[in-house]
Design an enzyme around this catalytic site. Structure first.
Site, PDB file in Angstrom:
ATOM      1  N   ILE A 164       1.352  -1.460  -0.052  1.00 25.89           N
ATOM      2  CA  ILE A 164      -0.087   0.231   0.332  1.00 25.89           C
ATOM      3  C   ILE A 164       0.706   1.358   0.316  1.00 25.89           C
ATOM      4  CG2 ILE A 164      -1.789  -1.677   0.986  1.00 25.89           C
ATOM      5  CD1 ILE A 164      -1.197   0.457   3.610  1.00 25.89           C
ATOM      6  N   ARG A 165       2.035   1.210   0.023  1.00 24.41           N
ATOM      7  CA  ARG A 165       3.626   2.538  -0.458  1.00 24.41           C
ATOM      8  C   ARG A 165       2.121   3.113  -1.642  1.00 24.41           C
ATOM      9  NH1 ARG A 165       8.231  -0.201   3.669  1.00 24.41           N
ATOM     10  NH2 ARG A 165       6.866  -0.163   5.148  1.00 24.41           N
ATOM     11  N   ARG A 193       9.194  -3.480  -6.783  1.00 27.03           N
ATOM     12  CA  ARG A 193       9.214  -4.628  -6.412  1.00 27.03           C
ATOM     13  C   ARG A 193       9.216  -6.211  -7.038  1.00 27.03           C
ATOM     14  NH1 ARG A 193       8.440  -2.590  -1.421  1.00 27.03           N
ATOM     15  NH2 ARG A 193       7.237  -1.298  -1.614  1.00 27.03           N
ATOM     16  N   ASN A 218      -2.948   1.503 -12.318  1.00 29.44           N
ATOM     17  CA  ASN A 218      -2.816   1.682 -14.064  1.00 29.44           C
ATOM     18  C   ASN A 218      -2.245   0.634 -14.504  1.00 29.44           C
ATOM     19  OD1 ASN A 218      -1.152   3.757 -14.636  1.00 29.44           O
ATOM     20  ND2 ASN A 218      -2.508   5.234 -13.391  1.00 29.44           N
TER      21      ASN A 218
END
Length: 242
Positions: free
Chosen positions: A81-82, A163, A151
Protein backbone atom coordinates in the site's frame (compact mmCIF):
# COMPACT_ATOMS: atom_id res chain seq x y z
CA UNK A 1 -8.01 -24.30 19.92
CA UNK A 2 -9.01 -24.08 16.26
CA UNK A 3 -6.84 -25.66 13.57
CA UNK A 4 -4.22 -23.29 12.20
CA UNK A 5 -4.27 -23.00 8.40
CA UNK A 6 -0.95 -22.15 6.81
CA UNK A 7 -1.11 -20.91 3.21
CA UNK A 8 1.17 -19.43 0.55
CA UNK A 9 0.76 -16.04 -1.14
CA UNK A 10 -1.69 -16.12 -4.04
CA UNK A 11 -2.76 -13.82 -6.87
CA UNK A 12 -5.96 -13.93 -8.92
CA UNK A 13 -6.64 -11.59 -11.85
CA UNK A 14 -10.06 -10.03 -11.29
CA UNK A 15 -10.39 -7.69 -14.23
CA UNK A 16 -8.51 -5.62 -16.80
CA UNK A 17 -9.48 -2.59 -18.84
CA UNK A 18 -8.28 -0.90 -21.99
CA UNK A 19 -5.87 -2.47 -24.45
CA UNK A 20 -2.75 -1.73 -26.42
CA UNK A 21 -4.87 -1.91 -29.60
CA UNK A 22 -7.17 0.82 -28.27
CA UNK A 23 -4.33 3.09 -27.16
CA UNK A 24 -2.56 2.70 -30.51
CA UNK A 25 -5.79 3.33 -32.43
CA UNK A 26 -6.70 6.41 -30.41
CA UNK A 27 -3.45 8.02 -31.57
CA UNK A 28 -5.05 8.60 -34.97
CA UNK A 29 -8.35 9.69 -33.42
CA UNK A 30 -6.82 12.29 -31.09
CA UNK A 31 -4.79 13.83 -33.90
CA UNK A 32 -7.76 13.78 -36.32
CA UNK A 33 -6.30 11.19 -38.62
CA UNK A 34 -9.14 8.68 -38.34
CA UNK A 35 -12.67 8.24 -36.90
CA UNK A 36 -13.11 6.75 -33.39
CA UNK A 37 -14.04 3.33 -34.77
CA UNK A 38 -10.74 2.89 -36.62
CA UNK A 39 -8.36 0.03 -35.91
CA UNK A 40 -4.68 -0.27 -36.73
CA UNK A 41 -2.66 -3.30 -37.87
CA UNK A 42 -0.97 -5.31 -35.14
CA UNK A 43 2.54 -4.44 -36.28
CA UNK A 44 1.65 -0.75 -35.99
CA UNK A 45 0.24 -1.37 -32.49
CA UNK A 46 3.56 -2.77 -31.35
CA UNK A 47 5.53 0.02 -33.03
CA UNK A 48 3.41 2.74 -31.46
CA UNK A 49 3.34 1.30 -27.95
CA UNK A 50 7.11 0.79 -27.95
CA UNK A 51 7.52 4.32 -29.28
CA UNK A 52 5.46 5.72 -26.40
CA UNK A 53 7.53 3.74 -23.92
CA UNK A 54 10.86 4.65 -25.50
CA UNK A 55 10.10 8.37 -25.79
CA UNK A 56 8.66 8.73 -22.29
CA UNK A 57 5.04 9.36 -23.31
CA UNK A 58 3.91 7.15 -20.44
CA UNK A 59 0.64 8.90 -19.59
CA UNK A 60 -1.14 6.99 -22.38
CA UNK A 61 -0.59 3.79 -20.39
CA UNK A 62 -3.01 5.11 -17.76
CA UNK A 63 -5.86 4.25 -20.14
CA UNK A 64 -5.32 0.55 -19.49
CA UNK A 65 -4.72 -1.49 -16.36
CA UNK A 66 -5.87 -4.35 -14.17
CA UNK A 67 -7.09 -5.43 -10.75
CA UNK A 68 -5.98 -8.47 -8.78
CA UNK A 69 -7.16 -10.24 -5.64
CA UNK A 70 -4.13 -10.99 -3.47
CA UNK A 71 -3.79 -13.00 -0.30
CA UNK A 72 -0.49 -12.52 1.49
CA UNK A 73 0.87 -11.60 4.91
CA UNK A 74 0.24 -8.30 6.65
CA UNK A 75 3.99 -7.71 6.29
CA UNK A 76 3.47 -7.89 2.53
CA UNK A 77 0.37 -5.69 2.39
CA UNK A 78 2.08 -3.00 4.50
CA UNK A 79 4.66 -2.67 1.72
CA UNK A 80 2.12 -2.97 -1.07
CA UNK A 81 0.00 0.00 0.00
CA UNK A 82 3.00 2.33 -0.12
CA UNK A 83 2.32 2.51 -3.86
CA UNK A 84 -0.17 5.34 -3.66
CA UNK A 85 -1.07 5.63 -7.36
CA UNK A 86 -3.30 2.57 -6.96
CA UNK A 87 -6.60 1.59 -5.36
CA UNK A 88 -6.93 -0.89 -2.49
CA UNK A 89 -9.74 -2.64 -0.67
CA UNK A 90 -8.34 -4.74 2.15
CA UNK A 91 -9.70 -7.26 4.60
CA UNK A 92 -10.45 -5.46 7.86
CA UNK A 93 -9.10 -6.97 11.05
CA UNK A 94 -11.51 -4.72 12.87
CA UNK A 95 -14.58 -6.43 11.46
CA UNK A 96 -13.34 -9.94 10.58
CA UNK A 97 -13.68 -12.06 13.72
CA UNK A 98 -10.88 -14.64 13.51
CA UNK A 99 -12.38 -16.48 16.43
CA UNK A 100 -14.93 -17.87 13.96
CA UNK A 101 -12.32 -19.95 12.15
CA UNK A 102 -11.17 -17.59 9.37
CA UNK A 103 -7.61 -17.35 10.64
CA UNK A 104 -4.75 -18.10 8.21
CA UNK A 105 -0.98 -17.68 8.42
CA UNK A 106 1.41 -16.81 5.58
CA UNK A 107 5.09 -17.60 6.17
CA UNK A 108 7.88 -19.26 4.16
CA UNK A 109 8.16 -23.05 4.53
CA UNK A 110 10.38 -23.97 7.46
CA UNK A 111 9.93 -20.67 9.28
CA UNK A 112 8.25 -21.16 12.67
CA UNK A 113 5.98 -18.23 13.46
CA UNK A 114 3.97 -20.07 16.09
CA UNK A 115 0.30 -19.27 15.88
CA UNK A 116 0.98 -15.61 14.93
CA UNK A 117 -0.80 -14.38 18.07
CA UNK A 118 -3.98 -16.41 17.60
CA UNK A 119 -4.01 -17.89 21.12
CA UNK A 120 -3.63 -14.45 22.68
CA UNK A 121 -6.30 -13.10 20.32
CA UNK A 122 -8.76 -15.81 21.40
CA UNK A 123 -8.01 -15.26 25.09
CA UNK A 124 -8.75 -11.57 24.70
CA UNK A 125 -12.04 -12.39 22.99
CA UNK A 126 -12.96 -14.75 25.83
CA UNK A 127 -12.40 -11.86 28.21
CA UNK A 128 -14.89 -9.79 26.22
CA UNK A 129 -12.61 -7.83 23.89
CA UNK A 130 -14.15 -7.06 20.46
CA UNK A 131 -12.18 -7.99 17.32
CA UNK A 132 -10.99 -4.38 16.89
CA UNK A 133 -9.18 -4.64 20.25
CA UNK A 134 -8.17 -8.32 20.09
CA UNK A 135 -6.32 -7.66 16.82
CA UNK A 136 -3.54 -5.89 18.75
CA UNK A 137 -2.26 -9.36 19.63
CA UNK A 138 -1.83 -10.47 15.99
CA UNK A 139 1.49 -10.66 14.17
CA UNK A 140 2.71 -9.82 10.67
CA UNK A 141 2.26 -13.42 9.50
CA UNK A 142 -1.53 -13.14 9.56
CA UNK A 143 -2.96 -13.59 6.05
CA UNK A 144 -4.84 -10.69 4.55
CA UNK A 145 -6.92 -10.45 1.41
CA UNK A 146 -6.56 -7.26 -0.59
CA UNK A 147 -8.08 -6.12 -3.87
CA UNK A 148 -5.50 -4.10 -5.81
CA UNK A 149 -6.08 -1.97 -8.89
CA UNK A 150 -3.33 -0.21 -10.87
CA UNK A 151 -3.10 1.41 -14.25
CA UNK A 152 -0.46 0.01 -16.59
CA UNK A 153 1.88 2.94 -16.11
CA UNK A 154 2.01 2.47 -12.34
CA UNK A 155 2.27 -1.30 -12.50
CA UNK A 156 4.80 -1.86 -15.28
CA UNK A 157 6.98 1.24 -14.89
CA UNK A 158 6.89 1.98 -11.14
CA UNK A 159 5.72 -1.03 -9.12
CA UNK A 160 7.47 -3.78 -11.06
CA UNK A 161 11.03 -2.35 -11.01
CA UNK A 162 10.78 -1.64 -7.28
CA UNK A 163 9.22 -4.91 -6.19
CA UNK A 164 10.78 -7.60 -8.38
CA UNK A 165 14.45 -6.74 -7.85
CA UNK A 166 16.87 -8.56 -5.55
CA UNK A 167 16.68 -5.61 -3.18
CA UNK A 168 12.96 -6.19 -2.57
CA UNK A 169 11.31 -8.25 0.19
CA UNK A 170 10.99 -11.85 -1.05
CA UNK A 171 7.23 -12.16 -0.45
CA UNK A 172 6.23 -9.02 -2.32
CA UNK A 173 8.70 -10.04 -5.02
CA UNK A 174 6.83 -13.32 -5.43
CA UNK A 175 3.49 -11.50 -5.49
CA UNK A 176 4.73 -8.94 -8.03
CA UNK A 177 5.93 -11.68 -10.41
CA UNK A 178 2.59 -13.48 -10.05
CA UNK A 179 0.76 -10.23 -10.87
CA UNK A 180 3.01 -9.76 -13.90
CA UNK A 181 2.32 -13.33 -15.06
CA UNK A 182 -1.42 -12.73 -14.81
CA UNK A 183 -1.43 -9.70 -17.13
CA UNK A 184 1.49 -10.33 -19.51
CA UNK A 185 -0.87 -11.81 -22.10
CA UNK A 186 -3.30 -8.88 -21.83
CA UNK A 187 -0.62 -6.24 -22.48
CA UNK A 188 2.12 -8.15 -24.33
CA UNK A 189 4.09 -5.22 -25.81
CA UNK A 190 4.18 -3.31 -22.52
CA UNK A 191 5.03 -6.48 -20.60
CA UNK A 192 7.92 -7.20 -22.94
CA UNK A 193 9.21 -3.64 -22.56
CA UNK A 194 8.97 -3.88 -18.77
CA UNK A 195 10.83 -7.20 -18.79
CA UNK A 196 13.62 -5.71 -20.91
CA UNK A 197 14.02 -2.57 -18.78
CA UNK A 198 13.13 -3.65 -15.26
CA UNK A 199 16.80 -4.04 -14.33
CA UNK A 200 17.39 -0.34 -15.02
CA UNK A 201 16.37 0.37 -11.41
CA UNK A 202 19.60 1.13 -9.48
CA UNK A 203 18.87 -1.32 -6.65
CA UNK A 204 17.51 -4.12 -8.83
CA UNK A 205 20.68 -6.23 -8.92
CA UNK A 206 21.67 -5.76 -5.28
CA UNK A 207 24.57 -8.02 -4.34
CA UNK A 208 25.57 -8.89 -7.92
CA UNK A 209 28.56 -7.67 -9.87
CA UNK A 210 28.02 -5.45 -12.90
CA UNK A 211 28.81 -8.26 -15.31
CA UNK A 212 26.07 -10.40 -13.74
CA UNK A 213 23.23 -7.89 -14.29
CA UNK A 214 21.79 -9.97 -17.12
CA UNK A 215 21.01 -12.69 -14.57
CA UNK A 216 19.16 -10.41 -12.14
CA UNK A 217 15.64 -11.22 -13.27
CA UNK A 218 16.13 -14.99 -13.30
CA UNK A 219 17.87 -14.90 -9.91
CA UNK A 220 15.06 -12.78 -8.50
CA UNK A 221 12.41 -15.20 -9.76
CA UNK A 222 14.18 -18.42 -8.76
CA UNK A 223 15.04 -17.08 -5.31
CA UNK A 224 11.47 -15.96 -4.49
CA UNK A 225 9.62 -18.95 -5.93
CA UNK A 226 12.06 -21.46 -4.39
CA UNK A 227 11.88 -19.82 -0.96
CA UNK A 228 8.09 -20.08 -0.98
CA UNK A 229 7.88 -23.48 -2.66
CA UNK A 230 5.69 -22.09 -5.45
CA UNK A 231 5.86 -23.28 -9.05
CA UNK A 232 6.94 -20.64 -11.57
CA UNK A 233 3.96 -19.91 -13.90
CA UNK A 234 4.37 -20.90 -17.54
CA UNK A 235 3.80 -17.28 -18.58
CA UNK A 236 6.93 -16.35 -16.66
CA UNK A 237 9.09 -19.28 -17.78
CA UNK A 238 8.50 -18.16 -21.37
CA UNK A 239 10.20 -14.86 -20.61
CA UNK A 240 13.02 -16.57 -18.73
CA UNK A 241 13.69 -19.01 -21.56
CA UNK A 242 14.09 -16.40 -24.28
Amino acid sequence: MMALERIKPSVQLIDSWGSEDLVAGMTDVIYRGAPPSSRVPQERVERRIRSFLRDGHHSVLEFMGASWLLECSRACTHELIRHRVASYWQESQRYVDYGRGWFRVVAPPGLDVGDAGLSHYLSLERMGAPPEDARYALGNAVASRIWVQMNAREFFLAFLPLRTGLGAFHEIRLVAWLMFSAVAGRFPVTARWAWEHVTDHPDYCRGLKAEDRAECRSKSIIDAFTKWGVEVPSELTQFMGE
